[in-house]
Design a protein around this motif. Structure first.
Motif, PDB file in Angstrom:
ATOM      1  N   PHE A 173       0.833  -1.199   0.000  1.00 36.65           N
ATOM      2  CA  PHE A 173       0.000   0.000   0.000  1.00 36.65           C
ATOM      3  C   PHE A 173       0.870   1.252   0.000  1.00 36.65           C
ATOM      4  N   GLY A 174       1.888   1.258   0.878  1.00 40.14           N
ATOM      5  CA  GLY A 174       2.793   2.400   0.980  1.00 40.14           C
ATOM      6  C   GLY A 174       3.532   2.646  -0.320  1.00 40.14           C
ATOM      7  N   VAL A 225       1.150   4.180  -2.840  1.00 42.15           N
ATOM      8  CA  VAL A 225       0.938   5.611  -2.598  1.00 42.15           C
ATOM      9  C   VAL A 225       2.146   6.400  -3.091  1.00 42.15           C
ATOM     10  N   ALA A 277       2.261   6.509  -6.919  1.00 39.47           N
ATOM     11  CA  ALA A 277       1.207   7.396  -7.407  1.00 39.47           C
ATOM     12  C   ALA A 277       1.622   8.856  -7.220  1.00 39.47           C
ATOM     13  N   GLN A 278       2.195   9.158  -6.053  1.00 38.04           N
ATOM     14  CA  GLN A 278       2.641  10.522  -5.765  1.00 38.04           C
ATOM     15  C   GLN A 278       3.731  10.960  -6.741  1.00 38.04           C
ATOM     16  N   ARG A 313      -8.669  15.972  -0.855  1.00 42.79           N
ATOM     17  CA  ARG A 313      -7.474  15.167  -0.526  1.00 42.79           C
ATOM     18  C   ARG A 313      -6.784  15.651   0.738  1.00 42.79           C
TER      19      ARG A 313
END
Lengths: 180, 174
Positions: free
Chosen positions: A129-130, A133, A136-137, B3
């Protein structure tokens, strides 16, 4: 490590660390050469004892293994397991014996079932998950950077820019002339 | 959703988990022995070492096995609760755990003996069979000799009133 464990197996280990609590761990216990002899009669057995007791949690000081702990209960358990191994029980049987009495909590690596599924897969899922993220960032950032680096000009803007450039050229020439 | 709220939501989830964690007792290890037959033992009694007591001797009763020791301070804290249980007619047997006979006898003389009898387990071997990892511990055993409930640490009036007594009533009726 063997010597440290055997040291810890003595009823009253001479602790020089001065911390006084059960949390000091076998690693910090002083290694007294003479102490290891009585139990070293059967090195193979002692090796097995270490392997098995490393798998078992001491319930008094819960973050220590039975192999490392100085707690009285851990000493009792080591003695019990040593007897069991001497009597021919397999490592598996010894672990089952302890689980039957203290539950799966006594094992540092509990079997996979519904109550331990989060324990087994939770950290991996969190990592995935990390990473997700993070990726994606980073992608989002790159698109932002790309957008800033190459600002797309519309046709109208290009014409306007070109006309500005030519008029600017002219002005510069005029200035030069004027300076003369 | 905006967000900007995400970190706050993340914090909320984390706080909830940590909050639940704070209310749990990490020393309370669920016993796998609940619902299983009480491990058999035959041990000498403290008062008369030539006499033996075994789990089978209490069959037909709903009884408590209380693990205690004279060196155990929380046991002293728990002592009045055990006395009140005993006065209410609940059979309480003691398992004197890793103690010295003289010290144990002296402790009972000084603070009172609420036990029908105490058996002695000087090595703690029977303690291992019962999954004892800290004294005091109390086991509720039914008429068939099955462990129905275990409490780790000193019994307090809340546990007695809310859990122990209702359970004893139920087991006696069955």
């Amino acid at each position: 490590m063997l010597a440290a464990l055997l040291c810890a197996a003595m009823p009253a280990p001479a602790s020089s660390t001065g911390s006084g609590t059960d949390g000091s761990g076998a690693a910090s216990a002083p290694v007294v050469p003479g102490v290891a002899r009585p139990n070293a009669q059967d090195p193979v057995l002692e090796q097995r004892l270490i392997a098995v007791t490393k798998e078992l949690r001491c319930l008094v000081c819960q973050n220590e293994s039975i192999a490392d702990s100085h707690a009285a209960l851990a000493v009792d358990m080591r003695n019990e397991i040593r007897e069991q191994l001497k009597n021919g029980m397999t490592d598996r049987q010894v672990l089952d014996f302890m689980v039957a009495r203290y539950g799966n909590f006594v094992r540092f690596r509990p079997p996979l079932d519904w109550t331990t599924i989060a324990l087994w897969f939770g950290p991996g899922l969190l990592l995935v998950f990390g990473l997700g993220v993070l990726i994606a960032q980073l992608r989002h950032r790159r698109t932002l950077a790309d957008a800033r680096a190459v600002p797309a000009l519309s046709d109208a803007e290009r014409t306007a820019l070109a006309s500005l450039a030519t008029s600017n050229d002219r002005t510069t020439q005029d200035d030069r002339m004027g300076n003369r | 959703m905006n967000r900007a709220w995400l970190p706050l939501v993340g914090f909320g989830v984390l706080a909830a988990f940590l909050g639940i964690g704070l209310t749990l007792n990490p020393r309370e290890v669920p016993s796998p022995l609940i619902g299983k037959a009480a491990p058999a033992f035959s041990l000498p009694t403290l008062a008369e070492p030539q006499k033996q007591f075994s789990v089978d001797d209490a069959k037909g009763k709903v009884w408590l096995l209380n693990v205690w020791a004279s060196w155990c301070t929380p046991c002293l804290e728990e002592h009045p609760v055990i006395e009140s249980l005993s006065k209410r007619g609940i059979p309480v047997y003691g398992l004197n755990y890793k103690d010295k006979e003289a010290a144990a006898t002296d402790w009972l003389r000084r603070h009172g003996d609420p036990y029908l009898l105490s058996v002695v387990d000087p090595t703690g071997r029977v303690g291992i069979d019962y999954g004892v990892y800290g004294t005091p511990e109390t086991y509720l055993i039914d008429k068939q000799g099955v462990i129905r409930f275990k409490h780790v640490g000193p019994l307090n009036p809340q546990v007695v009133e809310r859990t122990l007594l209702p359970l004893i009533q139920k087991l006696r009726a069955s």
